[in-house]
Write a protein that holds these residues in place. Structure first.
Motif, PDB file in Angstrom:
ATOM      1  N   TYR A 112     106.016   0.392  34.282  1.00 32.78           N
ATOM      2  CA  TYR A 112     105.660  -0.973  34.466  1.00 32.78           C
ATOM      3  C   TYR A 112     105.413  -1.787  33.066  1.00 32.78           C
ATOM      4  O   TYR A 112     104.858  -1.221  32.069  1.00 32.78           O
ATOM      5  N   ALA A 113     105.723  -3.053  32.734  1.00 30.44           N
ATOM      6  CA  ALA A 113     105.498  -3.729  31.520  1.00 30.44           C
ATOM      7  C   ALA A 113     104.161  -4.161  31.323  1.00 30.44           C
ATOM      8  O   ALA A 113     103.260  -4.591  32.263  1.00 30.44           O
ATOM      9  N   ALA A 114     103.218  -3.835  30.410  1.00 32.56           N
ATOM     10  CA  ALA A 114     102.122  -4.149  29.934  1.00 32.56           C
ATOM     11  C   ALA A 114     102.022  -5.112  28.852  1.00 32.56           C
ATOM     12  O   ALA A 114     101.688  -4.917  27.823  1.00 32.56           O
ATOM     13  N   PRO A 115     102.267  -6.502  29.150  1.00 31.36           N
ATOM     14  CA  PRO A 115     102.251  -7.343  27.955  1.00 31.36           C
ATOM     15  C   PRO A 115     100.806  -7.611  27.276  1.00 31.36           C
ATOM     16  O   PRO A 115      99.766  -7.418  28.172  1.00 31.36           O
ATOM     17  N   VAL A 116     100.816  -7.756  25.961  1.00 32.95           N
ATOM     18  CA  VAL A 116      99.621  -8.045  25.310  1.00 32.95           C
ATOM     19  C   VAL A 116      99.182  -9.496  25.562  1.00 32.95           C
ATOM     20  O   VAL A 116     100.163 -10.583  25.456  1.00 32.95           O
ATOM     21  N   SER A 117      98.157  -9.728  25.831  1.00 31.86           N
ATOM     22  CA  SER A 117      97.450 -11.130  26.309  1.00 31.86           C
ATOM     23  C   SER A 117      97.462 -12.198  25.131  1.00 31.86           C
ATOM     24  O   SER A 117      97.658 -11.379  24.031  1.00 31.86           O
ATOM     25  N   PHE A 118      97.556 -13.394  25.268  1.00 30.53           N
ATOM     26  CA  PHE A 118      97.462 -14.252  23.888  1.00 30.53           C
ATOM     27  C   PHE A 118      96.463 -14.195  23.146  1.00 30.53           C
ATOM     28  O   PHE A 118      96.737 -14.000  21.948  1.00 30.53           O
ATOM     29  N   HIS A 119      95.302 -13.947  23.661  1.00 29.44           N
ATOM     30  CA  HIS A 119      94.054 -13.657  22.826  1.00 29.44           C
ATOM     31  C   HIS A 119      93.913 -12.454  22.016  1.00 29.44           C
ATOM     32  O   HIS A 119      93.686 -12.222  20.922  1.00 29.44           O
ATOM     33  N   GLN A 120      94.405 -11.413  22.900  1.00 28.07           N
ATOM     34  CA  GLN A 120      94.496 -10.174  22.436  1.00 28.07           C
ATOM     35  C   GLN A 120      95.722  -9.893  21.179  1.00 28.07           C
ATOM     36  O   GLN A 120      95.345  -9.305  20.063  1.00 28.07           O
ATOM     37  N   SER A 121      96.605 -10.767  21.381  1.00 30.12           N
ATOM     38  CA  SER A 121      97.682 -10.765  20.118  1.00 30.12           C
ATOM     39  C   SER A 121      97.011 -11.380  18.928  1.00 30.12           C
ATOM     40  O   SER A 121      97.242 -10.804  17.824  1.00 30.12           O
ATOM     41  N   LEU A 122      96.139 -12.532  18.965  1.00 30.78           N
ATOM     42  CA  LEU A 122      95.608 -13.231  18.057  1.00 30.78           C
ATOM     43  C   LEU A 122      94.454 -12.220  17.317  1.00 30.78           C
ATOM     44  O   LEU A 122      94.277 -12.089  15.958  1.00 30.78           O
ATOM     45  N   SER A 123      93.929 -11.411  18.230  1.00 30.64           N
ATOM     46  CA  SER A 123      92.798 -10.582  17.482  1.00 30.64           C
ATOM     47  C   SER A 123      93.410  -9.369  16.726  1.00 30.64           C
ATOM     48  O   SER A 123      92.977  -9.106  15.876  1.00 30.64           O
ATOM     49  N   ASP A 124      94.465  -8.949  17.294  1.00 28.41           N
ATOM     50  CA  ASP A 124      95.279  -7.976  16.581  1.00 28.41           C
ATOM     51  C   ASP A 124      95.672  -8.384  15.270  1.00 28.41           C
ATOM     52  O   ASP A 124      95.702  -7.625  14.293  1.00 28.41           O
ATOM     53  N   GLN A 125      95.980  -9.604  15.253  1.00 26.84           N
ATOM     54  CA  GLN A 125      96.656 -10.326  13.996  1.00 26.84           C
ATOM     55  C   GLN A 125      95.578 -10.562  12.912  1.00 26.84           C
ATOM     56  O   GLN A 125      95.726 -10.253  11.575  1.00 26.84           O
ATOM     57  N   LEU A 126      94.229 -10.634  13.429  1.00 29.92           N
ATOM     58  CA  LEU A 126      93.260 -10.634  12.354  1.00 29.92           C
ATOM     59  C   LEU A 126      93.030  -9.426  11.648  1.00 29.92           C
ATOM     60  O   LEU A 126      92.316  -9.541  10.619  1.00 29.92           O
ATOM     61  N   ASN A 127      93.416  -8.077  12.122  1.00 30.71           N
ATOM     62  CA  ASN A 127      93.287  -6.968  11.461  1.00 30.71           C
ATOM     63  C   ASN A 127      94.101  -6.912  10.179  1.00 30.71           C
ATOM     64  O   ASN A 127      93.835  -6.142   9.425  1.00 30.71           O
ATOM     65  N   THR A 128      94.899  -7.863   9.937  1.00 35.78           N
ATOM     66  CA  THR A 128      95.810  -7.730   8.556  1.00 35.78           C
ATOM     67  C   THR A 128      95.115  -8.597   7.568  1.00 35.78           C
ATOM     68  O   THR A 128      95.541  -8.380   6.416  1.00 35.78           O
ATOM     69  N   PHE A 129      93.966  -9.156   7.915  1.00 40.42           N
ATOM     70  CA  PHE A 129      93.430  -9.838   6.794  1.00 40.42           C
ATOM     71  C   PHE A 129      92.066  -9.015   6.326  1.00 40.42           C
ATOM     72  O   PHE A 129      91.416  -8.304   7.286  1.00 40.42           O
ATOM     73  N   GLY A 262     100.954 -22.332  25.147  1.00 38.64           N
ATOM     74  CA  GLY A 262     101.836 -22.114  26.415  1.00 38.64           C
ATOM     75  C   GLY A 262     103.107 -21.266  26.094  1.00 38.64           C
ATOM     76  O   GLY A 262     103.649 -20.754  27.251  1.00 38.64           O
ATOM     77  N   ALA A 263     103.821 -21.508  24.944  1.00 42.56           N
ATOM     78  CA  ALA A 263     105.073 -20.820  24.875  1.00 42.56           C
ATOM     79  C   ALA A 263     104.801 -19.343  24.992  1.00 42.56           C
ATOM     80  O   ALA A 263     105.688 -18.475  25.642  1.00 42.56           O
ATOM     81  N   TYR A 264     103.803 -18.858  24.503  1.00 40.53           N
ATOM     82  CA  TYR A 264     103.475 -17.375  24.439  1.00 40.53           C
ATOM     83  C   TYR A 264     103.181 -16.867  25.770  1.00 40.53           C
ATOM     84  O   TYR A 264     103.742 -15.809  26.387  1.00 40.53           O
ATOM     85  N   ASP A 265     102.419 -17.760  26.318  1.00 41.12           N
ATOM     86  CA  ASP A 265     102.037 -17.127  27.812  1.00 41.12           C
ATOM     87  C   ASP A 265     103.054 -17.337  28.834  1.00 41.12           C
ATOM     88  O   ASP A 265     103.401 -16.430  29.819  1.00 41.12           O
ATOM     89  N   SER A 266     104.185 -18.062  28.618  1.00 42.87           N
ATOM     90  CA  SER A 266     105.303 -18.182  29.284  1.00 42.87           C
ATOM     91  C   SER A 266     106.141 -16.961  29.466  1.00 42.87           C
ATOM     92  O   SER A 266     106.836 -16.644  30.340  1.00 42.87           O
ATOM     93  N   ASN A 267     106.209 -16.230  28.210  1.00 49.14           N
ATOM     94  CA  ASN A 267     107.028 -14.952  28.350  1.00 49.14           C
ATOM     95  C   ASN A 267     106.489 -13.750  29.108  1.00 49.14           C
ATOM     96  O   ASN A 267     107.082 -12.924  29.585  1.00 49.14           O
ATOM     97  N   SER A 268     105.059 -13.804  29.558  1.00 51.48           N
ATOM     98  CA  SER A 268     104.665 -12.773  30.167  1.00 51.48           C
ATOM     99  C   SER A 268     104.204 -13.030  31.805  1.00 51.48           C
ATOM    100  O   SER A 268     103.624 -12.286  32.387  1.00 51.48           O
TER     101      SER A 268
END
Length: 487
Positions: A112-129, A262-268
């Motif tokens: 099964y596909a387990a897509p990363v949620s919109f907010h989780q993706s933003l939190s993950d990106q914060l780790n690069t700062f 909205g564009a991000y959520d539509s993919n999942s």
């Protein structure tokens, strides 16, 4: 002072069975299948599939349909000995299991596909700062404040107060603004904006600078109101540019996404497919209607339950437990018989109603031209089939029909009537279609206002007031003339 009086009153009440039937009629195919599964789980006396060859009536019940009422019978038998139902030769399941299989025998399933949620993706990106603990807490709070469309719909002052009261994080407006600039660097571009203007500017600033993009940024920063109102003449005069230059800048803006989240959520999101409840085909120039087979399951009453009832009927010794059991069996058999009957009534109601609609709109179904749709209201079909208007509404509201011209929602075939210049009744659907065609063919540099559209339709034989044109235009999701303007 107390008084007594006698009143006669007529009232109509729906039985539980009628209410359940109305609910079944309203369900579309997929929801009906789910309801069927639930009933199969709840009622073990109901079975699906073809039944064995034995004497049955039209509902799948055997010759022992009629139950005797045993409530007044005297039970003299001793209690049932439960031990008699236990077997001594049962072998535990674990002794029958083996593990001598090879890797080739292993059951392989699709992961099964387990897509990363919109907010989780933003939190993950914060780790690069590189952020301090306090800054990271503020950044996480800001990410949590972003809605599903990608915006932060709160002022910085409100966010500062909220963090202090709910999270115990004490900071100031400037610090939050600085962290907000980091949020604006996350993907998708435009996320964390507080309004549409800021969202579009963030996306443009993520792009490689060009002459058109620089002009677009200037327009959004300094002439946003003129742009949204499409005052193109004012923009041409303000920047002293050609129409081609302005058109390229506007094209850059129109490519942007006003809802980055909205564009991000539509993919999942799971794509939902419409399952048509009916199918209409043209065979030798004649219309042929069929009901989706998934609406006509093969159901019958469990033979095992009927045999248990018959065994009790023939037995001489009856215990209290047996009596309780037979009452349960009778209840489940009655419920199963009613449900089977309700399914058949649902099938007949759906087919009769859709058949009437098909023949009423025969010209459209043979040709596919929407302008040939006749004015049709619920009462027209209700009178044809002899059903209540509410029943026809339940059939039309959530059902789809597959036609040679695509899958259509049945309620879209219903419309009110209006008079043309010949005094004939025409459908409002026909008028809307003509209005849509006129707007599609207009010069987008000089869109037609509503009063001009009314004149054109009047020339075509449809005398309609300007306010009616405005109402139909809004129903078609067509903006006013000024907002349809293109340069």
């Amino acid at each position: 002072m107390l008084k007594q009086n006698l009143q006669l009153k007529l009232s109509q009440k729906l039985s539980p069975q009628q209410i359940q039937l109305m609910k079944l009629i309203q369900l579309p195919t997929q929801a009906f299948e789910q309801r069927l599964k639930e009933e199969m789980v709840e009622n073990p006396a109901l079975e699906t599939g073809k039944e064995d060859q034995y004497e049955t009536d039209e509902f799948g019940n055997d010759e022992y349909d009629d139950y005797d009422d045993y409530d007044n019978e005297r039970i003299e038998a001793d209690d049932i000995n439960i031990d008699e139902y236990l077997s001594d030769d049962e072998i535990p399941n674990y002794k029958l299991q083996t593990n001598n299989y090879s890797d080739d025998d292993e059951e392989r399933t699709m992961p099964y596909a387990a897509p990363v949620s919109f907010h989780q993706s933003l939190s993950d990106q914060l780790n690069t700062f590189i952020l301090s603990d306090n800054e990271r807490d503020i950044a996480e709070f800001l990410v949590g404040s972003i809605d599903d469309t990608g915006y932060i719909r709160r002022s910085v002052a409100d966010i500062v107060d909220d963090m202090a009261f709910t999270q115990g994080i004490y900071t100031d407006d400037q610090t939050v603004e600085n962290i907000l600039h980091i949020i604006h660097q996350l993907e998708p571009a435009g996320v964390g904006a507080r309004d549409l203007q800021e969202c579009l500017l963030l996306q443009l600033k993520h792009k490689t600078p060009t002459e058109s993009i620089d002009l677009a940024i200037d327009i959004l920063e300094n002439q946003f109101d003129a742009f949204t109102k499409k005052h193109y003449d004012k923009l041409l005069q303000k920047y002293d540019i050609s129409q081609d230059q302005l058109r390229k800048a506007i094209d850059e803006i129109e490519k942007l996404n006003p809802k980055p989240g909205g564009a991000y959520d539509s993919n999942s999101k799971v794509v939902e497919h419409v399952v048509p409840d009916f199918s209409i085909r043209i065979v030798d120039g004649e219309l042929e209607l069929s009901l989706n087979g998934r609406n006509a399951p093969e159901l019958h009453v469990s033979k095992d339950y009927q045999e248990m009832l018959q065994s009790y009927k023939e037995s001489k010794d009856r215990s209290n437990q047996q009596k309780d059991a037979v009452q349960f069996i009778k209840q489940k058999l009655d419920s199963a018989k009613w449900f089977i009957d309700a399914i058949k009534q649902r099938q007949e109601t759906l087919f009769v109603t859709m058949n009437a609609i098909m023949h009423y709109q025969e010209e459209y179904f043979l040709d596919g031209d929407e302008t040939k749709l006749k004015p049709m209201i619920l009462k027209d079909i209700a009178d044809m089939v002899g059903l209540d208007i509410s029943t026809v509404s339940r059939v039309a509201n959530s059902k789809y029909v597959e036609t040679p011209y695509g899958t259509k929602l049945i309620k879209e075939f219903f419309s009110e009537a209006m008079k043309n210049d010949q005094g004939e009744d025409v459908s409002t659907i026909e008028i809307k279609k003509i209005l849509q065609n006129v707007i599609d063919e207009e010069d987008k540099r000089k869109p037609l206002p509503d009063d001009k559209l009314a004149e054109i339709l009047k020339e075509k034989g449809y005398p309609i007031a300007r306010r009616t044109i405005a109402k139909y235009r809004e129903q078609l999701d067509i903006p006013v003339a000024r907002m349809r303007k293109r340069i």
